[in-house]
Design a protein around this motif. Structure first.
Motif, PDB file in Angstrom:
ATOM      1  N   VAL A  48       0.917  -1.211   0.163  1.00  0.00           N
ATOM      2  CA  VAL A  48      -0.089  -0.137  -0.217  1.00  0.00           C
ATOM      3  C   VAL A  48       1.430   1.641  -0.094  1.00  0.00           C
ATOM      4  CG1 VAL A  48      -0.193   0.135   2.553  1.00  0.00           C
ATOM      5  CG2 VAL A  48      -2.156   0.851   0.927  1.00  0.00           C
ATOM      6  N   LEU A 105      -4.525  10.802   1.391  1.00  0.00           N
ATOM      7  CA  LEU A 105      -4.932   8.922   1.038  1.00  0.00           C
ATOM      8  C   LEU A 105      -2.859   9.115   1.340  1.00  0.00           C
ATOM      9  CD1 LEU A 105      -7.553   7.149  -1.256  1.00  0.00           C
ATOM     10  CD2 LEU A 105      -7.592   8.167   0.918  1.00  0.00           C
ATOM     11  N   SER A 148      -1.904  10.538   4.938  1.00  0.00           N
ATOM     12  CA  SER A 148      -2.466  10.105   6.655  1.00  0.00           C
ATOM     13  C   SER A 148      -1.932   8.828   7.224  1.00  0.00           C
ATOM     14  CB  SER A 148      -3.666   9.800   6.388  1.00  0.00           C
ATOM     15  OG  SER A 148      -4.545   8.944   5.347  1.00  0.00           O
ATOM     16  N   LEU A 189       1.110  10.244  10.050  1.00  0.00           N
ATOM     17  CA  LEU A 189       0.817  11.121  10.462  1.00  0.00           C
ATOM     18  C   LEU A 189       0.046  10.785  11.718  1.00  0.00           C
ATOM     19  CD1 LEU A 189      -2.020  13.631   8.494  1.00  0.00           C
ATOM     20  CD2 LEU A 189       0.411  14.317   9.761  1.00  0.00           C
ATOM     21  N   ALA A 190       0.407   9.018  11.623  1.00  0.00           N
ATOM     22  CA  ALA A 190      -0.685   8.572  12.780  1.00  0.00           C
ATOM     23  C   ALA A 190       0.064   7.517  13.766  1.00  0.00           C
ATOM     24  CB  ALA A 190      -1.499   6.740  12.261  1.00  0.00           C
ATOM     25  N   SER A 191      -0.251   7.268  15.005  1.00  0.00           N
ATOM     26  CA  SER A 191       0.279   6.107  15.501  1.00  0.00           C
ATOM     27  C   SER A 191       1.067   5.315  14.736  1.00  0.00           C
ATOM     28  CB  SER A 191      -0.304   6.499  17.145  1.00  0.00           C
ATOM     29  OG  SER A 191       0.232   5.782  18.145  1.00  0.00           O
ATOM     30  N   ARG A 229      -0.013   8.666  20.319  1.00  0.00           N
ATOM     31  CA  ARG A 229      -1.726   7.711  20.485  1.00  0.00           C
ATOM     32  C   ARG A 229      -1.312   6.859  21.936  1.00  0.00           C
ATOM     33  NH1 ARG A 229      -6.434   9.897  18.126  1.00  0.00           N
ATOM     34  NH2 ARG A 229      -4.813  10.790  15.758  1.00  0.00           N
ATOM     35  N   ILE A 243      -2.721   3.234  22.674  1.00  0.00           N
ATOM     36  CA  ILE A 243      -3.488   2.300  22.129  1.00  0.00           C
ATOM     37  C   ILE A 243      -3.489   2.157  22.921  1.00  0.00           C
ATOM     38  CG2 ILE A 243      -3.513   0.587  20.924  1.00  0.00           C
ATOM     39  CD1 ILE A 243      -2.800   3.378  18.476  1.00  0.00           C
ATOM     40  N   ARG A 257       5.340   3.336   7.320  1.00  0.00           N
ATOM     41  CA  ARG A 257       5.103   4.651   8.875  1.00  0.00           C
ATOM     42  C   ARG A 257       5.847   4.461   9.844  1.00  0.00           C
ATOM     43  NH1 ARG A 257      -0.731   0.825  10.027  1.00  0.00           N
ATOM     44  NH2 ARG A 257       1.084  -0.217   9.234  1.00  0.00           N
ATOM     45  N   VAL A 263     -12.103   9.293   4.089  1.00  0.00           N
ATOM     46  CA  VAL A 263     -10.714   9.802   4.328  1.00  0.00           C
ATOM     47  C   VAL A 263     -10.914  11.367   3.441  1.00  0.00           C
ATOM     48  CG1 VAL A 263      -8.044   9.291   4.519  1.00  0.00           C
ATOM     49  CG2 VAL A 263      -9.856   7.779   5.263  1.00  0.00           C
ATOM     50  N   ASP A 270     -11.448  10.721  11.414  1.00  0.00           N
ATOM     51  CA  ASP A 270      -9.954  11.317  11.422  1.00  0.00           C
ATOM     52  C   ASP A 270      -8.936   9.830  10.686  1.00  0.00           C
ATOM     53  OD1 ASP A 270      -7.931  12.060  13.090  1.00  0.00           O
ATOM     54  OD2 ASP A 270      -8.711  12.078  14.651  1.00  0.00           O
ATOM     55  N   SER A 271      -8.646  10.678   9.872  1.00  0.00           N
ATOM     56  CA  SER A 271      -7.692   9.689   9.079  1.00  0.00           C
ATOM     57  C   SER A 271      -6.405   9.443  10.443  1.00  0.00           C
ATOM     58  CB  SER A 271      -6.901  10.010   7.658  1.00  0.00           C
ATOM     59  OG  SER A 271      -6.183  11.465   8.215  1.00  0.00           O
ATOM     60  N   GLY A 272      -6.147  10.064  10.890  1.00  0.00           N
ATOM     61  CA  GLY A 272      -4.952   9.881  11.849  1.00  0.00           C
ATOM     62  C   GLY A 272      -5.876   8.988  12.936  1.00  0.00           C
ATOM     63  N   LEU A 273      -6.844   8.454  13.046  1.00  0.00           N
ATOM     64  CA  LEU A 273      -7.410   8.196  14.397  1.00  0.00           C
ATOM     65  C   LEU A 273      -7.460   6.294  13.965  1.00  0.00           C
ATOM     66  CD1 LEU A 273      -7.974   8.251  17.090  1.00  0.00           C
ATOM     67  CD2 LEU A 273     -10.538   8.990  16.130  1.00  0.00           C
ATOM     68  N   TRP A 288      -5.351   5.244  11.128  1.00  0.00           N
ATOM     69  CA  TRP A 288      -4.209   4.753  10.289  1.00  0.00           C
ATOM     70  C   TRP A 288      -3.559   4.749  12.099  1.00  0.00           C
ATOM     71  CZ3 TRP A 288      -1.567   2.851   7.062  1.00  0.00           C
ATOM     72  CH2 TRP A 288      -2.498   2.759   5.369  1.00  0.00           C
ATOM     73  N   SER A 289      -4.214   5.047  12.466  1.00  0.00           N
ATOM     74  CA  SER A 289      -3.388   4.687  14.645  1.00  0.00           C
ATOM     75  C   SER A 289      -4.004   3.164  15.114  1.00  0.00           C
ATOM     76  CB  SER A 289      -3.593   5.314  15.362  1.00  0.00           C
ATOM     77  OG  SER A 289      -3.011   7.139  14.644  1.00  0.00           O
ATOM     78  N   ARG A 340      -4.576  -0.411  14.908  1.00  0.00           N
ATOM     79  CA  ARG A 340      -3.811  -1.572  15.057  1.00  0.00           C
ATOM     80  C   ARG A 340      -4.728  -2.449  14.384  1.00  0.00           C
ATOM     81  NH1 ARG A 340       0.353  -2.781  18.668  1.00  0.00           N
ATOM     82  NH2 ARG A 340       1.111  -0.549  18.716  1.00  0.00           N
ATOM     83  N   VAL A 359      -3.234  -2.550   6.787  1.00  0.00           N
ATOM     84  CA  VAL A 359      -2.690  -3.097   5.806  1.00  0.00           C
ATOM     85  C   VAL A 359      -3.023  -3.197   4.412  1.00  0.00           C
ATOM     86  CG1 VAL A 359      -0.531  -1.865   4.445  1.00  0.00           C
ATOM     87  CG2 VAL A 359      -0.786  -1.287   7.451  1.00  0.00           C
ATOM     88  N   ILE A 368      -6.729  -3.591   2.038  1.00  0.00           N
ATOM     89  CA  ILE A 368      -6.701  -1.939   1.376  1.00  0.00           C
ATOM     90  C   ILE A 368      -6.420  -2.774  -0.150  1.00  0.00           C
ATOM     91  CG2 ILE A 368      -5.663   0.364   0.646  1.00  0.00           C
ATOM     92  CD1 ILE A 368      -4.672   0.530   3.902  1.00  0.00           C
ATOM     93  N   ASP A 409     -11.443   2.581  19.660  1.00  0.00           N
ATOM     94  CA  ASP A 409     -11.218   4.400  19.561  1.00  0.00           C
ATOM     95  C   ASP A 409     -12.018   4.656  18.558  1.00  0.00           C
ATOM     96  OD1 ASP A 409      -9.196   4.277  21.466  1.00  0.00           O
ATOM     97  OD2 ASP A 409      -7.917   3.423  20.920  1.00  0.00           O
TER      98      ASP A 409
END
Lengths: 314, 775
Positions: A72, A127, A130, A133-135, A142, A144, A284, B98, B104-107, B109-110, B112, B116, B119, B310
């Protein structure tokens, strides 16, 4: 999704440096395994600054199955299967690339503006950006489940770099130099699974740790940053010939600036912009682009692994 | 007053609710679900087993839903499943949620659980085949969603099981309600589920397996029960393999292609080749196969993202945005999620519940189940219900009490299914090698348990508890009997200490060898239960009840030994000598209470069911070979133990008594008396126990069966070797102890080789997959 698919890459110019990289991974299992599967992020991808003339993966013994795909993030992934008894696995990769000198932009835009523009991105670019930007597993910004967030620690550790109104390119250079100067390179201090919190606490680590650290410093501020896996050309000690196989896999990171694109920084060496770097791929964090990992099925035994890398300029 | 209220009033008014609770507990334990066995030993493959995977009790008071209310829930649940299907298709497809920043795309992608590898991998038919949702009713009568289950939703098996129990506990009531108010059946849903799975593959007669987490998975009992009800093979990761982008079942018949995998495992346990998987769990390459269409997953990989706490509060908004049509402002979502933060403060409607003593009132969580097929979405006309303690988080109930859910109303709504044809060969020939292996070890454990229990019984019996014989006599036959017991049970008994104990005490139990044998018996029972619990789908419901009884006996033996020896028995060294009171306690516990007899009877039942109720496929034959090999080992162990500790140079009364014990242990004493009608003689006894193939208890008969079953299995080398061993037994000169000993040694070694060769030939399933380091 790569915004610059392979076919958009311009042909190499006369300024490009040509590198040949040899990367050998040798597993020895100690006894015969009945079945084995591995997945490799070892074939180099094209980038705006890197033309891949060839990147070839071979194995010993020959594999029974081999599947290639693009993940991806746009990386080339090879999945291998050896479905007969074997007591070792050699994975050899030979890559020829031409790397163009990189330019570092001078946008003058403050890092706060970059963060705000990043937050407002929509459409396909959202796309693209994003994931970065994530954890993520190695860059936890963040909370978790029961894993602690390192966001506050990262903000505090890099507070001096993110001063009000500072241009993004200065912040990138600042973060890069700060890690280079204040963190000790020490292969004994960490393993592939050392958490970022430990790296921050002991101020020591290796290239992967420093890449995760820089990625975290930017993501904690809302700026997109990705982890890059590859190689770097090294010089032998003065007066000595270069030792074969002495190079290693390398890792650094990149930061996204709206309307410009990605800027690479190598905090391990304190360098901004790809210099003597050969890129394999990005994600990431380390987990997305681990060079090779897998599963073997067979009797329990002592397993050994050795890696040899040579980066040679032509 | 509604029909539901009337029914509940009637049930809560029952004077015998406590008895019905007891019945419910007992029936659940018969079904192998509510088991209270916590410390089963490790299986041959090194994994431990806990049957305590469903520790909660079934409330004898059902949760009753009126037809109208259920229809409202049905419509809402169907709409919600469609909504979630659209969300999944978007999250792993165009991702408009997205690009338009709806979530919230950050949320995202955060998480688990946002996978991936999923997709861009749109499944051929649908993301969700099965879906469940947890609902709760507030004091205003409004139903709220408190959880969506999309990864590998559990509960259908438990609902079926709870109904079986509920219908038995309230037998009269249930048959009346079926006719008057109409109690809607659960069975049609099982057919719909099978259809939904079959529909995923566009082939005439798709092969489907249920992928379980194995005996150590907390939901194993449900997985196994559901597989049995669906009539599908239950397989584990090690049974399945990917080659050439297809999924195959490793079966006794070779690799068999699998079209549909009904996975009972979560996304992160499917394929170790994927990023962020749990350890080395799963089937390497499975996701490559599924993304190439080589196998269809139910549910598709990635569905678990909906369950991420979340993200959970965001789906209703996302779904509405995706479903919005121009000019269509109506909300299609009839059932809405109650935001996590608001769940705590809400007042829930209370329902009667029986706490074991009295009727109380408590809030109840209801889990509905849905299945999507080419015919649309079907809903289980029933549910799981769980009782909450006051102040409980609805997502995590603290008390373990479930309820059967009765949906009232005419059942004419039930669609008549097509029932697509499925391959008929499935369950007989195509047995996963792991299941065959479990049957092999179960067969062996069954025989050894029987022999040990009988030997213990015979030794206790023949010594009459007390020995008033003089030490010299005791040495002639009591000590050899103890030696036999020690050899049969693999016990570490000190002969010298036993002799000393016998001189100062009058009871054979005082030697400590019997406590040690009782411990070994409990362990053997544990091994047997551990094996059969992993292949419960091979055994009938009746067998399940017998296993439950054996589990109880095992607990009783453990308790007894602990009381006698005074320490927990696991890992304890048995004592050389027991105090007279302890010895008496152990003896009466084993004999007078009927404990040993009950074990022997139950083992005989299992053996009978094994012969009468299990299909004679290759797996049965492998189990049968295991049984007969163990029987041969057992005969030889008993014989060698008795002879080895005795001095039978002169065949007098004492020696005769010893040989009688050997015959009794072999359950051949009656056969001997019928045949010879004389005093017991050494050579004749040896002939009967070892070489006489008309005696089904003899070593020769067992070896002959091994040869026969090996032949039927097509295992020619095994048949040949067993045939040779049979000849050795037939030719041996049994009146001569040395000659008999040599023959038995040869047969013992031969059987050992047969066992190893069988494992190597048929069962050599790969051992633990291990992660390779990488850099």
């Amino acid at each position: 999704m790569d915004v610059l698919p392979d076919h958009f890459v311009p042909p190499p110019s006369e300024h490009g440096r040509r590198y040949t990289v040899s990367h050998r991974t040798a597993y020895s299992y100690g006894s015969e395994m009945l079945d084995g599967y591995s997945v490799a992020h070892l074939l180099a991808r094209q980038t705006p600054f890197q033309y891949v003339a060839s990147s070839v993966l071979t194995t010993d013994p020959d594999v029974d199955e081999r599947d290639e795909r693009v993940d991806v993030f746009g990386n080339h992934v090879v999945q291998l299967g050896v479905h007969r008894p074997h007591d070792h696995l050699l994975v050899d990769v030979s890559t020829d690339v031409i790397v163009e000198p990189a330019t570092v932009p001078e946008t003058g835009a403050s890092w706060e503006l970059v963060a705000a523009q990043t937050a407002a991105i929509r459409g396909d670019m959202a796309l693209e950006i994003s994931p970065y930007l994530a954890s993520s597993r190695f860059v936890p910004i963040r909370k978790i489940a029961n894993e602690a967030s390192q966001r506050d620690a990262l903000v505090a550790a890099f507070g001096e770099q993110f001063t009000t109104g500072r241009p993004i390119e200065d912040v990138i250079g600042g973060v890069c130099n700060f890690i280079f100067e204040h963190y000790r390179f020490d292969p004994a201090s960490t393993t592939v699974s050392t958490p970022l919190g430990d790296v921050l606490a002991q101020r020591a680590g290796v290239c992967q740790d420093f890449a995760h650290l820089a990625v975290g410093a930017f993501r904690a501020r809302g700026i997109a940053s990705r982890y890059v896996s590859g190689y770097i050309e090294t010089d032998p000690p003065p007066g000595e010939p270069k030792t074969i196989g002495a190079d290693a896999s390398h890792a650094w990171c990149a930061v996204w600036i709206p309307e410009y694109g990605w800027v690479d920084l190598d905090p391990t060496n304190g360098i901004v912009g790809p210099d003597r770097h050969v890129t394999i791929g990005w994600g990431r964090d380390y987990a997305d682009v681990a060079p090779i990992r897998g599963v073997v099925i067979g009797p329990g035994s002592m397993q050994t692994l050795s890696v040899e890398v040579d980066v040679v300029r032509r | 007053m509604t029909a539901a209220h009337q029914l509940l009033d009637e049930i809560t008014g029952f004077a015998d609710l406590a008895r019905r609770q007891y019945d419910a507990d007992r029936i659940l334990s018969f079904e192998g679900a509510g088991h209270i066995v916590h410390d089963l030993p490790k299986r041959a493959d090194g994994r431990s087993v806990s049957l305590a995977s469903r520790p909660w009790r079934l409330d004898p008071i059902p949760f009753v839903l009126e037809s109208a209310e259920f229809e409202m829930l049905r419509a809402g649940a169907v709409a919600r499943m469609s909504m979630i299907e659209q969300i999944l298709a978007d999250l792993y497809g165009p991702r408009r949620l997205v690009t338009d920043r709806i979530i919230d795309s950050g949320l995202l992608w955060s998480s688990r659980r946002y996978r991936v590898a999923a997709i861009g991998n749109q499944p051929t038919k649908r993301w969700l085949t099965n879906y469940a949702l947890d609902l709760i009713r507030d004091t205003d009568g409004v139903w709220h969603v408190v959880g969506d289950l999309t990864d590998a939703p559990t509960g259908v098996g438990y609902a079926l099981l709870d109904r079986v129990v509920g219908a038995r506990v309230h037998r009269d009531l249930v048959s009346r309600v079926r006719h008057s108010e109409g109690l809607q059946p659960l069975e049609p849903f099982v057919d719909r589920l099978r259809d939904g799975l079959a529909d995923l593959a566009d082939v005439e007669s798709p092969r489907i397996v249920v992928m379980s987490g194995g005996v150590d998975h907390p939901s194993f009992v449900e997985q196994s029960y559901l597989a049995t009800r669906l009539g599908l093979n239950l397989a584990e990761g090690a049974d399945l393999v990917v080659r050439r982008r297809r999924l195959w079942l490793r079966s006794l018949a070779g690799f068999e292609p699998i079209d549909v995998l009904f996975r009972r495992l979560e996304d992160d346990r499917l394929d170790p080749m994927e990023v962020n998987t749990e350890g080395g769990a799963g089937i390497p390459g499975l996701l490559l196969a599924s993304s190439s269409g080589g196998v269809h997953l139910a549910n598709a990989h990635g569905c678990g993202v909906i369950e991420d706490p979340d993200l959970a509060d965001h789906w209703d908004g996302a779904g509405e945005w995706l479903e919005r049509r121009p000019g269509d402002s109506a909300t299609r979502t009839l059932l809405r999620r109650l935001a996590t933060a608001r769940q705590a403060g809400h007042e829930w409607s209370l329902h009667p519940t029986f706490d074991g003593n009295a009727v109380q009132r408590g809030a109840v969580i209801v889990r509905m189940h849905l299945v999507a097929s080419d015919q649309g979405i079907d809903v289980l006309t029933g549910a799981n219900a769980r009782v909450l303690a006051p102040g409980d988080d609805p997502a995590a109930p603290t008390i373990a009490r479930s309820k059967d859910v009765w949906v009232l109303g005419p059942s004419d709504r039930v669609r008549v299914g097509r029932r697509r044809p499925l391959p008929q060969v499935d369950l007989i020939a195509s047995v996963p090698t792991r299941a065959a292996e479990a049957l092999f070890w179960a067969g062996r454990a069954l025989e050894r348990t029987e022999l040990l229990a009988r030997t213990l019984r015979v030794v206790l019996d023949s010594t009459g508890g007390t020995t008033d014989t003089d030490p010299a006599t005791a040495e002639r036959w009591v000590i050899p009997a103890i030696g036999m017991l020690a050899n049969v049970g693999g016990l570490d008994v000190n002969r010298r200490a036993a002799e000393l104990a016998l001189r100062t005490n009058t009871s054979v139990t005082a030697t400590g060898a019997l406590a040690s044998a009782a411990m070994a018996l409990a362990q053997q029972l544990g091994s047997l239960l551990a094996e059969v619990s992993s292949v419960r789908e091979f055994f009938s419901v009746t067998a399940g009840r017998v296993f439950a009884r054996l589990a109880d006996s095992r607990s009783a033996i453990n308790r007894l030994v602990t009381e006698t020896v005074g320490t927990p028995i696991v890992g304890a060294t048995p004592p050389d000598e027991l105090a007279p009171t302890s010895a008496a306690h152990l003896e009466s516990g084993l004999l007078d209470s009927g404990l040993l007899d009950s074990v022997l009877i139950d083992i005989a039942s299992v053996a009978g069911l094994w012969n009468e109720s299990v299909v004679r496929g290759p797996a049965w034959r492998i189990g049968e070979i295991g049984r007969r090999l163990e029987r041969t080992f057992g005969v030889i162990d008993a014989w060698r133990g008795a002879v080895g500790w005795s001095d039978m140079t002169e065949f007098d009364d004492d020696a005769q008594r010893l040989v009688e014990i050997v015959l009794a242990t072999n359950e051949s004493l009656v056969a001997y008396r019928r045949r010879y009608r004389s005093d017991v003689e050494f050579a004749a006894a040896a002939q009967l126990v070892i070489a006489d193939d008309t005696n089904p208890r003899s070593a020769a008969s067992a070896v002959a069966t091994v040869a026969h079953e090996a032949g039927r299995l097509g295992w020619d080398e095994g048949a040949k070797l067993a045939g040779e061993l049979f000849d050795v037994l037939q030719r041996s000169r049994l009146h001569d102890q040395a000659s008999a000993g040599r023959a038995l040694g040869q047969v013992y070694d031969g059987c050992d080789r047969l066992s190893r060769d069988l494992i190597g030939t048929y069962l050599a399933s790969p051992v633990d997959p291990r992660a390779m380091g990488g850099h």
